[in-house]
Design a protein around this motif. Sequence first.
Motif, mmCIF file in Angstrom:
data_model
loop_
_atom_site.group_PDB
_atom_site.id
_atom_site.type_symbol
_atom_site.label_atom_id
_atom_site.label_comp_id
_atom_site.label_asym_id
_atom_site.label_seq_id
_atom_site.Cartn_x
_atom_site.Cartn_y
_atom_site.Cartn_z
ATOM 1 N N ALA A 1 0.800 -1.225 0.000
ATOM 2 C CA ALA A 1 0.000 0.000 0.000
ATOM 3 C C ALA A 1 0.836 1.281 0.000
ATOM 4 C CB ALA A 1 -0.994 0.013 1.173
ATOM 5 N N VAL B 1 -1.289 -4.988 -0.171
ATOM 6 C CA VAL B 1 -1.745 -4.105 0.925
ATOM 7 C C VAL B 1 -1.075 -4.472 2.251
ATOM 8 C CG1 VAL B 1 -3.959 -3.761 -0.241
ATOM 9 C CG2 VAL B 1 -3.758 -5.562 1.511
ATOM 10 N N PRO C 1 -4.077 1.432 0.261
ATOM 11 C CA PRO C 1 -4.393 0.067 -0.205
ATOM 12 C C PRO C 1 -5.300 0.032 -1.433
ATOM 13 C CG PRO C 1 -5.535 0.565 1.869
ATOM 14 C CD PRO C 1 -4.559 1.672 1.634
ATOM 15 N N ASN C 2 -6.297 0.911 -1.499
ATOM 16 C CA ASN C 2 -7.207 0.883 -2.659
ATOM 17 C C ASN C 2 -6.502 1.311 -3.940
ATOM 18 O OD1 ASN C 2 -9.676 0.018 -1.375
ATOM 19 N ND2 ASN C 2 -9.680 2.021 -0.357
ATOM 20 N N THR D 1 -4.091 -1.407 -5.071
ATOM 21 C CA THR D 1 -4.804 -2.582 -5.603
ATOM 22 C C THR D 1 -5.327 -2.293 -7.006
ATOM 23 O OG1 THR D 1 -5.450 -3.221 -3.371
ATOM 24 C CG2 THR D 1 -6.669 -4.245 -5.169
ATOM 25 N N ASP E 1 -2.540 -9.643 2.186
ATOM 26 C CA ASP E 1 -3.754 -9.593 1.359
ATOM 27 C C ASP E 1 -4.791 -10.566 1.930
ATOM 28 O OD1 ASP E 1 -2.202 -8.041 -0.450
ATOM 29 O OD2 ASP E 1 -1.473 -9.884 -1.400
ATOM 30 N N THR F 1 -8.418 -9.575 3.969
ATOM 31 C CA THR F 1 -9.696 -9.955 3.360
ATOM 32 C C THR F 1 -10.319 -11.144 4.102
ATOM 33 O OG1 THR F 1 -8.520 -11.323 1.720
ATOM 34 C CG2 THR F 1 -9.073 -9.098 1.069
ATOM 35 N N THR G 1 -6.530 -1.530 7.390
ATOM 36 C CA THR G 1 -6.728 -1.834 5.963
ATOM 37 C C THR G 1 -8.107 -2.443 5.720
ATOM 38 O OG1 THR G 1 -4.348 -2.186 5.705
ATOM 39 C CG2 THR G 1 -5.759 -3.090 3.974
ATOM 40 N N LEU H 1 -10.568 -0.744 3.026
ATOM 41 C CA LEU H 1 -10.510 -1.435 1.725
ATOM 42 C C LEU H 1 -11.895 -1.504 1.083
ATOM 43 C CD1 LEU H 1 -8.220 -2.834 0.098
ATOM 44 C CD2 LEU H 1 -8.965 -5.002 1.121
ATOM 45 N N CYS I 1 -11.947 -4.033 -4.296
ATOM 46 C CA CYS I 1 -10.526 -4.320 -4.078
ATOM 47 C C CYS I 1 -10.374 -5.587 -3.227
ATOM 48 C CB CYS I 1 -9.837 -3.140 -3.395
ATOM 49 S SG CYS I 1 -9.742 -1.688 -4.467
ATOM 50 N N ALA I 2 -11.191 -5.700 -2.197
ATOM 51 C CA ALA I 2 -11.151 -6.891 -1.330
ATOM 52 C C ALA I 2 -11.466 -8.143 -2.143
ATOM 53 C CB ALA I 2 -12.127 -6.743 -0.178
#
Length: 241
Positions: free
Chosen positions: A11, A38, A44-45, A48, A64, A68, A87, A91, A95-96
């Motif tokens: 990120a 991330v 992070p967004n 990604t 990651d 998630t 995060t 997030l 993205c997730a």
Amino acid sequence: MRYAIISDVHANLEALEAVLREIDSLAADKILCLGDVVGYGANPNECTEIIRDRSCVTLLGNHDHAATGGTSIEWFNPHARAAILWTKDVLRADCAEFLKNLPYTASIDGAYLVHANPSEPESWNYIFEPTEALYEFRCFGQSVCFIGHSHFALYFVKEGRSCRAALPATFTLEQNKRYIVNVGSVGQPRDHISAASFATLDLPEGVVEFHRVEYDRRLAYEKILDAGLPRFLAERLLVGE
Ligand code: ZN
């Protein structure tokens, strides 16, 4: 064919953008990302999205996975855990979704790719020593494997039954040898060099080259503090440790 192999972006948008500028100037044909897009950094967004657009293969990293909902965060140190929780919070769903569905391993053009270790990719073990590398060589069939995870650029060479570690330097793959190449980290190097790290692979010549790129560490540092993430995560960017 020139591949640019990146890992552990974490990120850090400033580092990723600088690395992509360098990759473009090297006219790489394809980007391969070995995971940990991330975790730790403040974007992070954005990171990604960029990786989703630019990378032709992206693997799952432990951060990651944790961000998630995959890996339990109990194994993370307090700083990493705080970053994972932050995060998870910021997030975006798309993205997730992208990160969550990434594969543990991939194989491309005769090279094997994994974030951590070939023998047990889902255990996220580190390969620091030649003895550890020697065991890992038994767990993939290709002559070369690219990894990340330790944020420490180096490579291991196996010849016959012996294995040695070598510090980053340009080399050519040789037929009677096998290799595990750690490309280092884009967004949080820990090998005492604070510049972002990545590697290139030229085929069919088989030339592997390590690259370091300066980026605006101050900006990445400020963003981590502004996000309320642990100060330690900002400070380590300045020293590369
Ligand atoms: Zn990492």
